[in-house]
Design a protein around this motif. Structure first.
Motif, PDB file in Angstrom:
ATOM      1  N   ASP A 199       0.839  -1.196   0.000  1.00  0.00           N
ATOM      2  CA  ASP A 199       0.000   0.000   0.000  1.00  0.00           C
ATOM      3  C   ASP A 199       0.875   1.246   0.000  1.00  0.00           C
ATOM      4  O   ASP A 199       1.919   1.290   0.658  1.00  0.00           O
ATOM      5  N   LEU A 200       0.432   2.293  -0.705  1.00  0.00           N
ATOM      6  CA  LEU A 200       1.152   3.554  -0.691  1.00  0.00           C
ATOM      7  C   LEU A 200       0.829   4.308   0.601  1.00  0.00           C
ATOM      8  O   LEU A 200      -0.336   4.513   0.938  1.00  0.00           O
ATOM      9  N   VAL A 201       1.877   4.745   1.294  1.00  0.00           N
ATOM     10  CA  VAL A 201       1.705   5.496   2.537  1.00  0.00           C
ATOM     11  C   VAL A 201       2.638   6.696   2.512  1.00  0.00           C
ATOM     12  O   VAL A 201       3.646   6.727   1.803  1.00  0.00           O
ATOM     13  N   ALA A 239      -2.456   8.333   4.702  1.00  0.00           N
ATOM     14  CA  ALA A 239      -2.716   8.072   3.291  1.00  0.00           C
ATOM     15  C   ALA A 239      -2.403   9.328   2.486  1.00  0.00           C
ATOM     16  O   ALA A 239      -2.768  10.436   2.902  1.00  0.00           O
ATOM     17  N   PRO A 240      -1.735   9.210   1.332  1.00  0.00           N
ATOM     18  CA  PRO A 240      -1.260  10.394   0.603  1.00  0.00           C
ATOM     19  C   PRO A 240      -2.348  11.397   0.245  1.00  0.00           C
ATOM     20  O   PRO A 240      -2.183  12.600   0.496  1.00  0.00           O
ATOM     21  N   VAL A 241      -3.452  10.939  -0.324  1.00  0.00           N
ATOM     22  CA  VAL A 241      -4.475  11.881  -0.793  1.00  0.00           C
ATOM     23  C   VAL A 241      -5.138  12.583   0.387  1.00  0.00           C
ATOM     24  O   VAL A 241      -5.313  13.809   0.388  1.00  0.00           O
ATOM     25  N   GLU A 242      -5.496  11.814   1.420  1.00  0.00           N
ATOM     26  CA  GLU A 242      -6.171  12.413   2.574  1.00  0.00           C
ATOM     27  C   GLU A 242      -5.268  13.431   3.274  1.00  0.00           C
ATOM     28  O   GLU A 242      -5.719  14.506   3.689  1.00  0.00           O
ATOM     29  N   PHE A 245       4.641  15.777  -3.764  1.00  0.00           N
ATOM     30  CA  PHE A 245       4.731  14.335  -3.548  1.00  0.00           C
ATOM     31  C   PHE A 245       6.096  13.865  -4.038  1.00  0.00           C
ATOM     32  O   PHE A 245       6.434  14.059  -5.212  1.00  0.00           O
ATOM     33  N   LEU A 246       6.881  13.246  -3.151  1.00  0.00           N
ATOM     34  CA  LEU A 246       8.146  12.653  -3.557  1.00  0.00           C
ATOM     35  C   LEU A 246       7.990  11.142  -3.520  1.00  0.00           C
ATOM     36  O   LEU A 246       7.796  10.542  -2.460  1.00  0.00           O
ATOM     37  N   ASN A 247       8.040  10.526  -4.687  1.00  0.00           N
ATOM     38  CA  ASN A 247       7.805   9.101  -4.842  1.00  0.00           C
ATOM     39  C   ASN A 247       9.098   8.346  -4.568  1.00  0.00           C
ATOM     40  O   ASN A 247      10.023   8.376  -5.374  1.00  0.00           O
ATOM     41  N   GLU A 276      -2.448   7.377  -9.799  1.00  0.00           N
ATOM     42  CA  GLU A 276      -3.795   7.462  -9.245  1.00  0.00           C
ATOM     43  C   GLU A 276      -3.833   8.440  -8.071  1.00  0.00           C
ATOM     44  O   GLU A 276      -4.822   9.158  -7.880  1.00  0.00           O
ATOM     45  N   VAL A 277      -2.760   8.494  -7.272  1.00  0.00           N
ATOM     46  CA  VAL A 277      -2.680   9.475  -6.192  1.00  0.00           C
ATOM     47  C   VAL A 277      -2.810  10.882  -6.767  1.00  0.00           C
ATOM     48  O   VAL A 277      -3.558  11.722  -6.251  1.00  0.00           O
TER      49      VAL A 277
END
Length: 550
Positions: free
Chosen positions: A255-257, A280-283, A298-300, A316-317
């Motif tokens: 999961d992305l966090v 969670a990134p979006v929230e 956002f740094l991936n 998607e984020v």
């Protein structure tokens, strides 16, 4: 603050808006803003769609020459000129304003639509201000307008390298100007034809209200002339930006966090050594938008970067974030050329284009920028092959951020190193009174024989529009930004510099702005853990007399 009243989801559309998207940059946010205001969208597919439109929004993003070339190839120029000359409802955004003029000196000189007198020119570097002009600035209205009534004394968001200047020939068109090393045109109005140099879709609640004022205007509304706003005495001019940064990676469950570590180690120090999960990134990004962050980055840092175009979770984020966050979004990590598992080569421009289409306004480049800078310093020549050059040519320098990760190297005498040094107030472990900053790549794990000042100058020459300046020594320390580093780099380049790493208290932001030419300051962990509210940072800045978007 504007009213920010949005149409309830599922209600019938208020009408249809025709969007002229010529295929460059992030227009997803414009689409999202229009839909959120309750309007349906129709895309221009052929020239006749322009003249059939009830109202047109033209969000120009990118370079002048490329935009005019696309308009010409698609046969849009003549119908667009006919539509505008007829005084029909039109809103041009950013480059959509510049293209209305007779031409631009960008790309060596290009002719425009020729509807507004004057030519678009670069900001004057002699003014000593960072260029591109990026951030939240004031508007000085020249005449009353329902379009700008929601703004009042609030700032709006700009990101551009070229601008038009007001003069007697275009005075009838000029609705508002702004100040940045001289006065420039920030909004146009002639009847129902409007254009803004700023981005309403990135200007928060006030920006959405500007879009609503254009979309909802009736003939009766257009006859009204609201009063011009008066100054409220706040520190005027381009605001210093406060940026919330989210390090995003996949945890052990996939999961992305949002995570944050000490010295780049993002795993918990006790227990199961799991990836530290701060939300969670979006929230989390939506929270920062609500709290007043001027930008979100956002740094991936996940393993998906081996094949960036297959990084569907991160894309998607961006898509989800852009649906409800109306300030600029930057994404970094994996912005480079690569060969996929099927042996197909993808350029850095291909990767950046997908991120822009997914909702990013800017991309941040790290390791690839160091490689490109080293090659440039060896030859002194631009090849056009680097990610910086490719993306800045297509989308403009303002779309390219270079992330620099340096660490201090102390020396007893400047003669001990070929790199430029500074006298430091923070002496080395053996009393060394000088230092330089060695650039690193791959999360600080690999050092290169190039210093931060050299790198910054090289990437500026290659076409970068902004620098994100980290510092390995202060990261996670909460003791303040390395102001010596920030001052050295910001003083060596003419593009904006974002100070990063080390913030722990509101006064650290005011300090870096007071002591250096930094245009913005970024923090992560202290915001994630709610140790320092964004509002407290801005209140401290405003009290210190620093231009601030409140």
């Amino acid at each position: 603050m504007g009213s920010f009243l949005l149409k309830a989801e599922g209600e019938e559309s208020l009408g249809k808006v025709t969007l002229l998207d010529y295929g460059a940059g992030n227009v997803r946010s414009v689409r999202n803003a229009i839909r959120r205001l309750g309007y349906a969208l129709k895309e221009v597919q052929r020239p006749e769609d322009i003249l059939a439109a009830d109202r047109i929004v033209f969000p120009g993003v990118g370079a002048f020459e490329q935009a005019m070339g696309v308009l010409a190839r698609r046969g849009y120029i003549e119908p667009l000129k006919e539509y505008i000359q007829a005084g029909r409802p039109f809103l041009g955004i950013c480059l959509g304003l510049q293209l209305l003029f007779e031409g631009s000196e960008e790309n060596g000189g290009v002719e425009g639509l020729g509807l507004v007198p004057g030519r678009v020119t670069a900001f004057d570097p002699a003014a000593g201000l960072p260029v591109p002009h990026i951030g939240w600035n004031d508007l000085l209205q020249k005449k009353a307008s329902r379009l700008l009534q929601p703004v009042g004394e609030q700032r709006v968001y700009f990101v551009h390298t070229y601008r038009a200047v007001p003069d007697a020939a275009n005075a009838d068109w000029v609705l508002a100007t702004s100040e940045y090393g001289g006065e420039f045109v920030s909004a146009l109005k002639c009847g129902e034809v409007h254009a803004t140099q700023f981005h309403p879709e990135k200007s928060g609640a006030a920006g959405l209200d500007i879009l609503r004022a254009f979309l909802d205007a009736s003939e009766a509304d257009l006859a009204l002339e609201p009063a011009l706003p008066s100054s409220n005495g706040h520190a005027r001019g381009l605001a210093k930006r406060v940026i919330a940064c989210l390090d995003v990676r996949a945890n052990d469950a996939g999961d992305l966090v949002v995570t944050k570590g000490d010295q780049y180690d993002v795993r918990e120090t006790v227990g199961g050594k799991e990836v530290r999960n701060l939300g969670a990134p979006v929230e989390l990004a939506q929270r920062y938008f609500a709290e007043g962050a001027d930008e979100v980055t956002f740094l991936n840092i996940t393993g998906f970067r081996d094949f960036p175009l297959s990084d569907l979770p991160m894309l998607e984020v961006l898509r989800r974030a852009s649906e409800g966050i109306f300030v600029p979004l930057t994404v970094g990590g994996g912005i480079r050329g690569f060969t996929d598992g099927q042996g197909v080569r993808h350029s850095a421009l291909d990767v950046a284009a997908e991120y822009f289409r997914s909702g990013a306004d800017k991309v941040s480049i790290g390791t690839e920028a160091v490689d490109a800078a080293e090659a440039y310093l060896r030859t002194g020549e631009r090849t056009g092959e680097s990610a910086i050059e490719q993306i800045s040519w297509a989308y403009g320098a303002q779309a390219v951020v270079v992330s620099i990760d340096p660490r201090r190297v102390f020396v007893a005498d400047p003669a001990d190193t070929p790199h430029p040094t500074v006298a430091t107030a923070a002496f080395g472990p053996h009393g060394e009174a000088y230092c330089w900053w060695q650039c690193t790549v791959r999360g600080g794990r690999e050092g290169r024989d190039i210093d931060a000042v050299e790198l910054a100058r090289a990437v500026e020459a290659l076409g970068a529009g902004e620098i994100l300046l980290n510092c390995i020594d202060t990261d996670g320390q909460n003791s303040g930004f390395d102001t010596e580093l920030v001052a050295a780099v910001a003083g060596a380049v003419s593009i904006p510099v974002i100070a990063s790493s080390g913030a722990g208290r509101p006064e650290h932001f005011s300090e870096v702005f007071a002591r250096t030419r930094a245009s913005a300051a970024l923090a992560a962990g202290i915001f994630h853990r709610r140790e320092v509210p964004i509002g407290a940072v801005k209140a401290h800045m405003a009290a210190a007399g620093i231009p601030t978007r409140m």
